[in-house]
Design a protein around this motif. Structure first.
Motif, PDB file in Angstrom:
ATOM      1  N   LEU A   2       0.804  -1.157   0.123  1.00 30.98           N
ATOM      2  CA  LEU A   2       0.007  -0.082  -0.074  1.00 30.98           C
ATOM      3  C   LEU A   2       1.009   1.120  -0.054  1.00 30.98           C
ATOM      4  N   ILE A   3       0.888   2.124  -0.964  1.00 33.17           N
ATOM      5  CA  ILE A   3       1.245   3.401  -0.889  1.00 33.17           C
ATOM      6  C   ILE A   3       0.375   4.571  -0.884  1.00 33.17           C
ATOM      7  N   PRO A   4       0.022   5.065   0.270  1.00 31.69           N
ATOM      8  CA  PRO A   4      -0.872   6.077   0.670  1.00 31.69           C
ATOM      9  C   PRO A   4      -0.383   7.462  -0.081  1.00 31.69           C
ATOM     10  N   GLN A   5      -1.493   8.324  -0.562  1.00 30.22           N
ATOM     11  CA  GLN A   5      -0.996   9.570  -0.902  1.00 30.22           C
ATOM     12  C   GLN A   5      -0.244   9.603  -2.063  1.00 30.22           C
ATOM     13  N   ALA A   6      -0.569   8.599  -3.068  1.00 34.87           N
ATOM     14  CA  ALA A   6       0.456   8.504  -4.184  1.00 34.87           C
ATOM     15  C   ALA A   6       0.539   9.744  -4.985  1.00 34.87           C
ATOM     16  N   SER A   7       1.997  10.149  -5.659  1.00 32.13           N
ATOM     17  CA  SER A   7       2.213  11.222  -6.109  1.00 32.13           C
ATOM     18  C   SER A   7       2.602  10.834  -7.725  1.00 32.13           C
ATOM     19  N   LEU A   8       2.732  11.713  -8.445  1.00 34.89           N
ATOM     20  CA  LEU A   8       3.482  11.496  -9.627  1.00 34.89           C
ATOM     21  C   LEU A   8       4.648  10.827  -9.706  1.00 34.89           C
ATOM     22  N   ASN A   9       5.505  11.059  -8.739  1.00 36.70           N
ATOM     23  CA  ASN A   9       6.783  10.544  -8.384  1.00 36.70           C
ATOM     24  C   ASN A   9       6.738   8.990  -8.287  1.00 36.70           C
ATOM     25  N   ASN A  10       5.585   8.319  -7.775  1.00 37.39           N
ATOM     26  CA  ASN A  10       5.532   6.851  -7.672  1.00 37.39           C
ATOM     27  C   ASN A  10       5.318   6.156  -8.961  1.00 37.39           C
ATOM     28  N   SER A  11       5.201   6.949 -10.061  1.00 42.55           N
ATOM     29  CA  SER A  11       4.958   6.028 -11.384  1.00 42.55           C
ATOM     30  C   SER A  11       6.390   5.322 -11.499  1.00 42.55           C
ATOM     31  N   GLY A  12       6.256   4.389 -12.362  1.00 40.53           N
ATOM     32  CA  GLY A  12       7.419   3.558 -12.819  1.00 40.53           C
ATOM     33  C   GLY A  12       6.847   2.063 -12.815  1.00 40.53           C
ATOM     34  N   ASN A  13       8.042   1.324 -12.751  1.00 37.47           N
ATOM     35  CA  ASN A  13       7.918  -0.137 -13.063  1.00 37.47           C
ATOM     36  C   ASN A  13       8.118  -1.013 -11.996  1.00 37.47           C
ATOM     37  N   TYR A  14       7.012  -1.799 -11.792  1.00 39.90           N
ATOM     38  CA  TYR A  14       6.778  -2.465 -10.444  1.00 39.90           C
ATOM     39  C   TYR A  14       6.964  -4.210 -10.794  1.00 39.90           C
ATOM     40  N   GLN A  15       7.278  -4.874  -9.754  1.00 42.97           N
ATOM     41  CA  GLN A  15       7.433  -6.286 -10.011  1.00 42.97           C
ATOM     42  C   GLN A  15       7.573  -6.952  -8.674  1.00 42.97           C
TER      43      GLN A  15
END
Length: 573
Positions: free
Chosen positions: A188-201
């Motif tokens: 869980l990543i609360p208060q997501a921001s544009l900086n949390n965009s990316g490649n997840y695995q």
């Protein structure tokens, strides 16, 4: 044939070929090829209230919210119309899978079981944004939501296929492990921001198995809840003294169109132009040259708490040059008497901002004074003019944009200050003298009244009125006394010794009611004779001495002594 006629004919052919022909009822989920150009043509030419316009595009929601699931599972897609289109008024929905069109799907929902990009459309709107679904056959998958907006809570789930269980899970972002869980917890990543965009695995460890499994990579792009605001100023080049409208322009994403936004406006250096408000606009009733500078606005979403600033916008306030300078005088005409008050009024027909007004003598080149104020009119006062103030005058006005000069005005002064001062002094002296004489007269009158009682002013004698034939004198009336001279050096009474010419005689009169119908008493004085009231009256004459008499020892006799001793010829009624 005109272009409009050809377009209408082409539209009729399309509609007859696609909608008006007999249709076959296809099984749900069956795909039918259809060119996307057809729907684009229908969208552009769809009439709305007599005009060609497009409705807001619909939005697809998912249940469950994951875009990656295992094969054999299903995802329910819902085509959500905008608020301007109530669902009960919509009779047709179209679903697309890639370049294919799904036909005759009842309602606004679709159960998807095939990988691909899905879109939906309602009558009169453009197609929705695509939703990409993956039906995977892998053992371990990373499940992510379709859309995540800034301020949302980003949830990632690492899922294993079948009855297998995970002993531990690791989540990585752009190749770096950011979270480790021993009991297969979600990330869980609360208060997501544009900086949390990316490649997840995700990396999973199965129970009772020493093997490590990696999920597919998922690129997540956090979307803006609303765009960065842009400040607009109307008019773009405002004029001093005029109104200005500030508008903070932003755009909410269609999926979150119900988000409440607040706005506030600023000017350098940190001047707050408004309070927080739901309105994206504010109006300044009047703006001035010193208000030039950088302006910006701030937009905030209450839930979630997100703020965005606009880029600063430079605003230059334009001034209006002064023109039409005019000099006037009070009193009008410029003709004055020496000592009068003169007011020189300088005004301009146009001009904004702080203006410097100056007054000048044209004949002597002298500058009389200046004033700087935010006005189109200013005054210069000369409290008392003299002959030297006669001449030609003019004024100038300067607001930094231009200089305006009035025409010359002639001022004339008649008389001299000394003559006017002498007249004023003579008038004042005459007034004072008159007041003094009146005061002395009143004082003598009141002093005489205090000494003589209720008598009349002056040295008067009582004369009994002449009686007619057969009439007798009234009883108790005093004997007539003749006063040959009112102010003379002759002795007035036989019992008054010579040398006491400074005596003052007074009259004490007691009025008695006479016979019925008698005329009222009257008194007239002259330098040679005195006439008395004709009716019954008792008159007492007394000699009032100027000082108290002295006794044989030369001392002044006390006032408490017999008051009758200082009087002669006293007759008491």
């Amino acid at each position: 044939m005109t272009a409009a006629s050809r377009s209408q004919k082409h539209l009729a052919a399309l509609t007859m070929g696609r909608w008006d022909r007999p249709r076959q009822l296809l099984p749900p989920g069956t795909l039918e090829p259809a060119p996307m150009l057809l729907w684009a043509s229908l969208l552009v030419l769809a009439p709305v209230s007599g005009q060609l316009a497009a409705l807001p595009k619909p939005v697809i929601s998912l249940h469950p919210p994951w875009t990656t699931v295992f094969k054999g599972e299903a995802v329910t897609l819902t085509c959500n119309a905008s608020r301007v289109h109530a669902a009960e008024n919509i009779k047709r929905y179209w679903w697309y899978l890639g370049a294919q069109t799904l036909r005759e799907i009842p309602g606004n929902t679709l159960k998807a079981r095939v990988s691909g990009t899905y879109k939906c459309q309602i009558q009169g709107s453009s197609p929705s944004d695509g939703v990409s679904l993956i039906f995977s056959s892998d053992l371990l998958i990373l499940q992510t939501p379709h859309s995540v907006f800034e301020g949302d809570t980003l949830t990632l789930r690492c899922q294993v296929k079948g009855r297998e269980k995970l002993a531990a899970v690791k989540y990585s972002w752009n190749g770096n492990v950011i979270f480790t869980s021993r009991n297969s917890q979600d990330l869980l990543i609360p208060q997501a921001s544009l900086n949390n965009s990316g490649n997840y695995q995700c990396i999973g460890f199965l129970e009772g198995n020493h093997y490590t499994y990696r999920s597919n990579n998922r690129i997540i792009k956090i979307q803006e809840l609303f765009s960065r605001p842009k400040l607009e100023v109307t008019p773009p080049q405002p004029t001093e003294g005029g109104p200005v409208n500030l508008s903070c322009q932003t755009e909410l994403r269609l999926e979150r169109s119900d988000t409440l936004l607040s706005f506030i406006f600023f000017r350098d250096p940190g001047v707050m132009l408004s309070n927080w408000s739901r309105s994206p606009e504010v109006q300044l009733t009047a703006i001035w040259r010193e208000d030039s500078g950088s302006y910006w606005c701030v937009v905030a979403a209450v839930v979630p708490s997100i703020r965005k600033h606009s880029l600063p916008l430079q605003v230059r306030v334009q001034g209006v040059p002064v023109s039409g300078a005019l000099l006037e005088t009070q009193p009008q005409g410029g003709r004055l008497l020496a000592g009068e008050r003169l007011v020189l009024v300088c005004s301009v027909a146009e001009g904004t901002g702080d203006t410097t007004f100056s007054w000048h003598r044209e004949d002597t080149g002298e500058r009389l004074g200046s004033k700087r104020q935010r006005s189109r009119r200013a005054e210069l006062e000369i409290p008392a003019v003299r002959g030297s103030h006669a001449g030609r005058y003019y004024c100038t006005a300067d607001n930094g944009h231009s200089l305006a000069r009035s025409g010359a005005l002639n001022v004339t002064v008649t008389g001299t200050w000394r003559n006017r001062g002498g007249l004023i002094a003579a008038g004042a002296a005459g007034g004072l003298l008159s007041s003094l004489l009146l005061a002395v007269t009143l004082w003598l009158y009141r002093r005489h009244q205090r000494k003589s009682g209720d008598g009349f002013l002056g040295n008067t004698a009582r004369r009994r009125p002449a009686t007619g034939p057969g009439e007798t004198a009234c009883a108790g009336c005093p004997v007539p006394v003749e006063l040959p001279q009112l102010y003379g050096k002759q002795q007035l009474y036989g019992n008054v010794p010579p040398g006491e010419g400074d005596l003052v005689y007074s009259e004490v009169q007691v009025i008695q009611l006479g016979q019925e119908g008698a005329a009222p008493s009257s008194l007239s004085l002259s330098s040679s004779s005195i006439s008395f009231p004709p009716q019954h009256a008792s008159v007492v004459y007394s000699a009032v001495k100027t000082q108290l008499p002295q006794d044989s020892a030369g001392e002044v006799r006390s006032q408490d002594e017999d008051a009758t001793e200082g009087y002669e010829n006293v007759q008491f009624a």
